[in-house]
Design an enzyme around this catalytic site. Structure first.
Site, short mmCIF file in Angstrom:
data_model
loop_
_atom_site.label_atom_id
_atom_site.label_comp_id
_atom_site.label_asym_id
_atom_site.label_seq_id
_atom_site.Cartn_x
_atom_site.Cartn_y
_atom_site.Cartn_z
N LYS A 85 2.92 62.85 9.73
CA LYS A 85 3.13 61.87 8.66
C LYS A 85 2.42 60.55 8.98
O LYS A 85 2.00 59.83 8.07
CB LYS A 85 4.62 61.67 8.40
CG LYS A 85 5.29 62.92 7.82
CD LYS A 85 4.64 63.37 6.50
CE LYS A 85 5.32 64.56 5.86
NZ LYS A 85 4.68 65.01 4.62
N THR A 141 17.04 67.67 -0.14
CA THR A 141 16.22 68.83 -0.55
C THR A 141 16.45 69.96 0.45
O THR A 141 17.33 69.87 1.30
CB THR A 141 14.72 68.46 -0.53
OG1 THR A 141 14.35 68.21 0.83
CG2 THR A 141 14.42 67.23 -1.37
N TYR A 171 6.04 66.60 13.48
CA TYR A 171 6.27 66.15 12.10
C TYR A 171 5.95 64.66 11.96
O TYR A 171 5.21 64.25 11.06
CB TYR A 171 7.72 66.43 11.67
CG TYR A 171 8.01 65.96 10.27
CD1 TYR A 171 7.47 66.61 9.17
CD2 TYR A 171 8.79 64.82 10.04
CE1 TYR A 171 7.70 66.15 7.88
CE2 TYR A 171 9.03 64.36 8.75
CZ TYR A 171 8.48 65.03 7.68
OH TYR A 171 8.70 64.58 6.40
N1 LIG Z 1 13.58 65.73 2.38
C1 LIG Z 1 13.34 64.69 3.19
O1 LIG Z 1 14.25 64.18 3.87
C2 LIG Z 1 11.96 64.12 3.25
C3 LIG Z 1 11.80 62.81 3.72
C4 LIG Z 1 10.51 62.27 3.78
C5 LIG Z 1 9.43 63.02 3.36
N2 LIG Z 1 9.62 64.29 2.92
C6 LIG Z 1 8.42 65.06 2.53
O2 LIG Z 1 8.57 65.48 1.18
C7 LIG Z 1 7.73 66.62 0.95
C8 LIG Z 1 8.51 67.64 0.13
O3 LIG Z 1 9.58 68.11 0.90
P1 LIG Z 1 11.05 68.30 0.30
O4 LIG Z 1 11.92 67.32 0.96
O5 LIG Z 1 11.01 68.36 -1.17
O6 LIG Z 1 11.41 69.71 0.96
P2 LIG Z 1 11.56 71.19 0.36
O7 LIG Z 1 12.64 71.22 -0.67
O8 LIG Z 1 11.69 72.06 1.55
O9 LIG Z 1 10.16 71.46 -0.36
C9 LIG Z 1 8.99 71.69 0.39
C10 LIG Z 1 7.92 72.25 -0.51
O10 LIG Z 1 6.75 72.49 0.30
C11 LIG Z 1 6.30 73.81 0.09
N3 LIG Z 1 5.73 74.42 1.29
C12 LIG Z 1 6.27 74.43 2.53
N4 LIG Z 1 5.52 75.16 3.37
C13 LIG Z 1 4.48 75.63 2.62
C14 LIG Z 1 3.36 76.46 2.91
N5 LIG Z 1 3.17 77.01 4.11
N6 LIG Z 1 2.49 76.73 1.92
C15 LIG Z 1 2.68 76.21 0.67
N7 LIG Z 1 3.71 75.42 0.35
C16 LIG Z 1 4.61 75.14 1.31
C17 LIG Z 1 7.56 74.60 -0.33
O11 LIG Z 1 7.20 75.69 -1.14
P3 LIG Z 1 7.44 77.24 -0.73
O12 LIG Z 1 8.69 77.32 0.07
O13 LIG Z 1 7.48 77.94 -2.04
O14 LIG Z 1 6.24 77.58 0.06
C18 LIG Z 1 8.33 73.57 -1.14
O15 LIG Z 1 7.95 73.61 -2.49
C19 LIG Z 1 7.30 67.11 2.33
O16 LIG Z 1 5.96 66.72 2.57
C20 LIG Z 1 8.23 66.37 3.28
O17 LIG Z 1 7.66 66.15 4.54
C21 LIG Z 1 10.85 64.85 2.84
#
Ligand SMILES: NC(=O)c1ccc[n+]([C@@H]2O[C@H](COP(=O)([O-])OP(=O)(O)OC[C@H]3O[C@@H](n4cnc5c(N)ncnc54)[C@H](OP(=O)(O)O)[C@@H]3O)[C@@H](O)[C@H]2O)c1
Length: 252
Positions: A150, A183, A146
């Site tokens: 990133k 999230t 991961y």
């Molecule tokens: N939450 C944190 O702490 C955090 C911190 C830094 C960065 N981020 C980044 O923020 C972004 C969004 O994550 P989030 O925190 O909002 O998490 P989340 O609530 O788990 O959302 C992730 C999204 O990505 C989609 N996704 C995952 N696998 C997929 C696949 N195989 N094909 C298509 N879509 C897929 C999911 O849609 P489906 O399940 O419908 O496929 C969901 O809409 C990510 O890139 C993550 O790395 C998150």
């Protein structure tokens, strides 16, 4: 004509909040994710100018299929947000899951950035927001693939940014680099939060406002900014030890 944004990972968390914010701001949307039920609900809520396609970006050809789906629509704003993490010691984590992570977090993001950026540069207008992380500035024992993914997102985005600046393009690209956000991310990775997470609504709104204002590296909190500066000053082996302990505390 209404401006149109394409958001990957629009079914949950940061991506879903970005979709709501852009809809309220009058944007037409193309939404994608795997969860067709949520996509349908969002499209019903937002109205008929919202298009959606359920796709698994871990599957080869899915990013290209998404691009083809958007042909004939002008995408003014691309948000490459879909992503997930795989937690655990590298020796124990499942290879299959990590390869899927590389497909979603790196390969699909790369393909979509290239295809849509070419169209935008031809028109000399458009904005791309790639979702990176604070993890993009460090090495990440216990979440090794991961963190590595990133790093790819941050470095590729900032490099493209410089190329666009040199050609005096009106197209802009930025990278969102949050710390922990409340999230579904942790549930999917099977971990707990080790610090208080940020509100996804705040992060989504902040990111969109900043990228639209032309910001390149978008960090939605002072503590995370301080963490990124500290990581850049810390020798790599020491940073790796610190992050190992931070991540280990998240174990369920
Ligand atoms: N939450 C944190 O702490 C955090 C911190 C830094 C960065 N981020 C980044 O923020 C972004 C969004 O994550 P989030 O925190 O909002 O998490 P989340 O609530 O788990 O959302 C992730 C999204 O990505 C989609 N996704 C995952 N696998 C997929 C696949 N195989 N094909 C298509 N879509 C897929 C999911 O849609 P489906 O399940 O419908 O496929 C969901 O809409 C990510 O890139 C993550 O790395 C998150």
């Amino acid at each position: 004509m209404r401006k149109r944004a394409l958001i990957t990972g629009a079914t949950s968390g940061i991506g879903k909040e970005m979709a709501k914010y852009l809809h309220q701001a009058g944007w037409a949307l193309v939404l994608t994710g795997r969860n067709e039920r949520v996509l349908k609900e969002l499209a019903a809520e937002f109205g008929e100018d919202t298009k959606y396609i359920a796709l698994d970006l871990a599957k080869r050809g899915a990013a290209e299929e998404l691009y083809r789906f958007c042909k004939g629509m002008r995408i003014d704003f691309l948000v490459n947000n879909a992503g997930f993490g795989v937690f655990g010691d590298f020796l124990d984590t499942k290879l299959e899951e990590e390869l899927e992570l590389i497909e979603v977090n790196i390969r699909s993001l790369h393909i979509l950035t290239k295809l849509f950026l070419r169209d935008m540069v031809r028109r000399d207008s458009g904005v791309i927001l790639n979702v990176g992380s604070i993890a993009g500035f460090a090495t990440g024992p216990m979440l090794s693939s991961y963190y590595a993914s990133k790093n790819y997102v941050v470095r590729m985005t900032t490099a493209i940014r410089e190329e666009l600046r040199r050609r005096r393009s009106n197209v802009t690209i930025g990278v969102l680099c949050p710390g922990p956000v409340n999230t579904n991310f942790n549930n999917r990775a099977g971990v707990n939060f080790s610090v208080k997470p940020a509100d996804p609504v705040y992060v989504a709104h902040y990111a969109i406002n900043e990228v639209m204002a032309g910001k390149c590296i978008i960090v939605p909190s002072l503590a995370v900014k301080a963490g990124i500066i500290a990581a850049s000053l810390c020798p790599e082996p020491i940073l790796a030890r610190i992050i190992y302990h931070v991540q280990k505390r998240k174990e369920r």
